[in-house]
Scaffold this active site. Structure first.
Site, PDB file in Angstrom:
ATOM      1  N   GLU A   1       8.429   6.689  -7.398  1.00 49.90           N
ATOM      2  CA  GLU A   1       8.945   7.198  -6.122  1.00 49.90           C
ATOM      3  C   GLU A   1      10.201   6.476  -5.718  1.00 49.90           C
ATOM      4  O   GLU A   1      10.351   5.289  -5.996  1.00 49.90           O
ATOM      5  CB  GLU A   1       7.933   6.879  -5.019  1.00 49.90           C
ATOM      6  CG  GLU A   1       6.776   7.803  -4.962  1.00 49.90           C
ATOM      7  CD  GLU A   1       5.724   7.313  -3.974  1.00 49.90           C
ATOM      8  OE1 GLU A   1       6.085   6.793  -2.905  1.00 49.90           O
ATOM      9  OE2 GLU A   1       4.543   7.448  -4.314  1.00 49.90           O
TER      10      GLU A   1
ATOM     11  N   CYS B   1       1.259  -1.215 -10.433  1.00 44.41           N
ATOM     12  CA  CYS B   1       1.479  -2.631 -10.101  1.00 44.41           C
ATOM     13  C   CYS B   1       0.210  -3.419 -10.399  1.00 44.41           C
ATOM     14  O   CYS B   1      -0.895  -2.914 -10.243  1.00 44.41           O
ATOM     15  CB  CYS B   1       1.839  -2.737  -8.611  1.00 44.41           C
ATOM     16  SG  CYS B   1       2.248  -4.411  -8.087  1.00 44.41           S
TER      17      CYS B   1
ATOM     18  N   CYS C   1      -2.604  -6.075  -4.112  1.00 43.75           N
ATOM     19  CA  CYS C   1      -2.636  -6.237  -2.647  1.00 43.75           C
ATOM     20  C   CYS C   1      -3.555  -5.168  -2.051  1.00 43.75           C
ATOM     21  O   CYS C   1      -3.451  -3.983  -2.382  1.00 43.75           O
ATOM     22  CB  CYS C   1      -1.225  -6.117  -2.061  1.00 43.75           C
ATOM     23  SG  CYS C   1      -0.098  -7.376  -2.678  1.00 43.75           S
TER      24      CYS C   1
ATOM     25  N   CYS D   1      -2.179  -1.840  -0.273  1.00 41.53           N
ATOM     26  CA  CYS D   1      -1.064  -1.133  -0.918  1.00 41.53           C
ATOM     27  C   CYS D   1      -1.555  -0.066  -1.891  1.00 41.53           C
ATOM     28  O   CYS D   1      -2.388  -0.335  -2.759  1.00 41.53           O
ATOM     29  CB  CYS D   1      -0.179  -2.144  -1.644  1.00 41.53           C
ATOM     30  SG  CYS D   1       1.246  -1.379  -2.446  1.00 41.53           S
TER      31      CYS D   1
ATOM     32  N   CYS E   1       3.502   3.418   0.704  1.00 41.36           N
ATOM     33  CA  CYS E   1       4.100   3.013  -0.577  1.00 41.36           C
ATOM     34  C   CYS E   1       3.207   3.401  -1.736  1.00 41.36           C
ATOM     35  O   CYS E   1       2.074   2.971  -1.818  1.00 41.36           O
ATOM     36  CB  CYS E   1       4.301   1.503  -0.623  1.00 41.36           C
ATOM     37  SG  CYS E   1       5.112   0.860   0.808  1.00 41.36           S
TER      38      CYS E   1
ATOM     39  N   CYS F   1      15.376   3.072  -1.334  1.00 49.27           N
ATOM     40  CA  CYS F   1      14.286   2.173  -1.718  1.00 49.27           C
ATOM     41  C   CYS F   1      13.806   2.618  -3.091  1.00 49.27           C
ATOM     42  O   CYS F   1      13.385   3.765  -3.254  1.00 49.27           O
ATOM     43  CB  CYS F   1      13.169   2.301  -0.678  1.00 49.27           C
ATOM     44  SG  CYS F   1      11.694   1.403  -1.131  1.00 49.27           S
TER      45      CYS F   1
HETATM   46  N1  SAH Z   1       5.897  -5.871  -4.770  1.00 48.80           N
HETATM   47  C1  SAH Z   1       6.918  -6.142  -3.815  1.00 48.80           C
HETATM   48  C2  SAH Z   1       7.733  -4.932  -3.398  1.00 48.80           C
HETATM   49  C3  SAH Z   1       7.033  -3.619  -3.227  1.00 48.80           C
HETATM   50  S1  SAH Z   1       6.084  -3.346  -1.773  1.00 48.80           S
HETATM   51  C4  SAH Z   1       6.323  -6.847  -2.606  1.00 48.80           C
HETATM   52  O1  SAH Z   1       5.139  -7.039  -2.560  1.00 48.80           O
HETATM   53  O2  SAH Z   1       7.083  -7.256  -1.737  1.00 48.80           O
HETATM   54  C5  SAH Z   1       7.216  -3.308  -0.456  1.00 48.80           C
HETATM   55  C6  SAH Z   1       6.630  -3.782   0.837  1.00 48.80           C
HETATM   56  O3  SAH Z   1       5.699  -2.830   1.373  1.00 48.80           O
HETATM   57  C7  SAH Z   1       5.880  -5.079   0.718  1.00 48.80           C
HETATM   58  O4  SAH Z   1       6.170  -5.907   1.812  1.00 48.80           O
HETATM   59  C8  SAH Z   1       4.444  -4.609   0.758  1.00 48.80           C
HETATM   60  O5  SAH Z   1       3.550  -5.646   1.095  1.00 48.80           O
HETATM   61  C9  SAH Z   1       4.539  -3.507   1.792  1.00 48.80           C
HETATM   62  N2  SAH Z   1       3.403  -2.606   1.822  1.00 48.80           N
HETATM   63  C10 SAH Z   1       2.585  -2.230   0.835  1.00 48.80           C
HETATM   64  N3  SAH Z   1       1.638  -1.401   1.282  1.00 48.80           N
HETATM   65  C11 SAH Z   1       1.870  -1.219   2.585  1.00 48.80           C
HETATM   66  C12 SAH Z   1       1.232  -0.459   3.598  1.00 48.80           C
HETATM   67  N4  SAH Z   1       0.157   0.280   3.359  1.00 48.80           N
HETATM   68  N5  SAH Z   1       1.756  -0.527   4.839  1.00 48.80           N
HETATM   69  C13 SAH Z   1       2.852  -1.263   5.098  1.00 48.80           C
HETATM   70  N6  SAH Z   1       3.491  -1.992   4.187  1.00 48.80           N
HETATM   71  C14 SAH Z   1       2.995  -1.982   2.941  1.00 48.80           C
END
Ligand code: SAH
Length: 350
Positions: A94, A114, A118, A121, A334, A107
């Site tokens: 995406e 991944c 997390c 995510c 995301c 973006c």
């Molecule tokens: N892997 C990297 C970049 C990709 S995620 C990282 O972790 O920073 C980009 C951002 O979106 C990160 O800050 C991540 O924690 C956040 N993110 C992921 N899922 C999310 C969600 N459901 N709501 C808000 N932010 C989210």
């Protein structure tokens, strides 16, 4: 059959070497690099000032990769556009194009899936498939610019994937992106976001690329952060903050912190105090994002909740903003768009 080499992933120096090995003069590399990265041709046959015999040889040894559009979602509330691209091997990534006062910002994704796990995510739910090549990351920009007729002035590596887990390809991508004879984007306009892979942050600091480093924090306490971000078990907060300080010292650029507000999870007064203590003396900025709902998870937050937490932080002397919500009607969190499309393939994939 041996696979053709991916010419869009070669830096200018690598292209020069490859052409020298083919017995070609140095200036050919510069010509071909411009065809690829400025005029963005899709076939060697279009390279008009390259002799036909060489064009044919290039076509035998190299390929010019391309992306296909699987879905394009345009917001009806603002100018945000979300693309689900199909990669040459059928995988999906995406990217999201957003309009700001300062211009167009894209973006992009850096991996298919991944590994980081997390909890909140969507990109990580079905695991990791593979790294993106430098060319695939560049093509997210080139294709979006071509299709939308815009020039992207800011780039964030915040799509699917952990950029520092694909370190070498991301560094080559940044070298290609900023090459003055290619796309020529200043890395000052690039933000790289990481969940906190400490040794890679230190490595990045040494390169002094001038980009902005964003660290996804989401919790100021080790025990809690480890439950929502498994990477914290390996690199706990003290080590992460040390690496951020080292990054600032080496580059002169402050790290920014991302904090997805999850109601009842990380937005109490105690959380605000712990966050303020963690950031004291760094002068760093915190970007608050009301967590996007992911179907498989129960985390949620309203914009009001994020604003309440912002006020708590401001009172404690922490500089915090709530990120503007763009394209909320097409917002699928995301990685959600890819995740849904993979599910509908019915058992295919991973
Ligand atoms: N892997 C990297 C970049 C990709 S995620 C990282 O972790 O920073 C980009 C951002 O979106 C990160 O800050 C991540 O924690 C956040 N993110 C992921 N899922 C999310 C969600 N459901 N709501 C808000 N932010 C989210």
């Amino acid at each position: 059959m041996e696979e053709k080499r991916d010419i869009l992933s070669l830096t200018r120096a690598e292209l020069e070497t490859a052409l020298q090995e083919m017995g070609q003069p140095k200036f050919r590399a510069a010509q071909i690099f411009r065809w690829l990265h400025v005029r963005r041709v899709e076939h060697f046959a279009e390279m008009m000032d390259i002799p036909a015999t060489l064009r044919e040889r290039l076509d035998v040894e190299f390929c010019i990769k391309g992306l296909f559009v699987s879905q394009r979602l345009a917001s009806s509330l603002d100018d945000t556009v979300k693309y689900l691209y199909t990669l040459p091997d059928g995988q999906h990534v995406e990217c999201v194009l957003m309009h700001y006062k300062t211009g167009w910002r894209l973006c992009i994704s850096t991996q298919v899936g991944c590994k980081m796990g997390c909890r909140f995510c969507a990109s990580t739910i079905a695991g990791y498939v593979r790294d993106l090549t430098p060319s695939e990351m560049l093509l997210e920009i080139y294709e979006t610019e071509r299709r939308e007729g815009v020039t992207i002035s800011g780039l964030v590596l915040m799509g699917i994937g952990e950029p520092l887990d694909n370190f070498d390809n991301v560094m080559r991508f940044l070298a290609l992106l900023s090459d003055p004879d290619g796309r020529g984007m200043s890395l000052r306009h690039v933000t790289l976001s990481t969940c906190g892979i400490v040794p890679r942050i230190r490595e990045l600091a040494k390169l002094r690329l001038g980009l902005t480093l964003a660290v996804s924090l989401h919790s100021p306490e080790d025990a809690h952060r480890s439950t929502i971000m498994p990477v914290n078990r390996r690199y706990p907060l003290a080590e992460l903050m040390d690496a951020c300080k080292a990054y600032f010292k080496a580059t002169g650029r402050r790290v920014t912190f991302e904090y997805a507000v999850m109601e009842g999870e990380n937005d109490s007064m105690a959380d605000a105090r712990a966050l303020a203590a963690l950031l004291r003396g760094t002068g760093s900025h915190v970007n608050l994002i009301p967590v996007n709902k992911v179907r498989e998870r129960s985390y949620h937050a309203t914009r009001q909740a994020a604003m309440r937490f912002q006020q708590m932080l401001e009172k404690l002397g922490v500089n915090a903003t709530v990120r503007r919500t763009l394209g909320s009607d097409i917002e699928a969190a995301c990685g959600q768009l890819r995740h849904e499309s993979e599910k509908h393939k019915g058992g295919e994939g991973y």
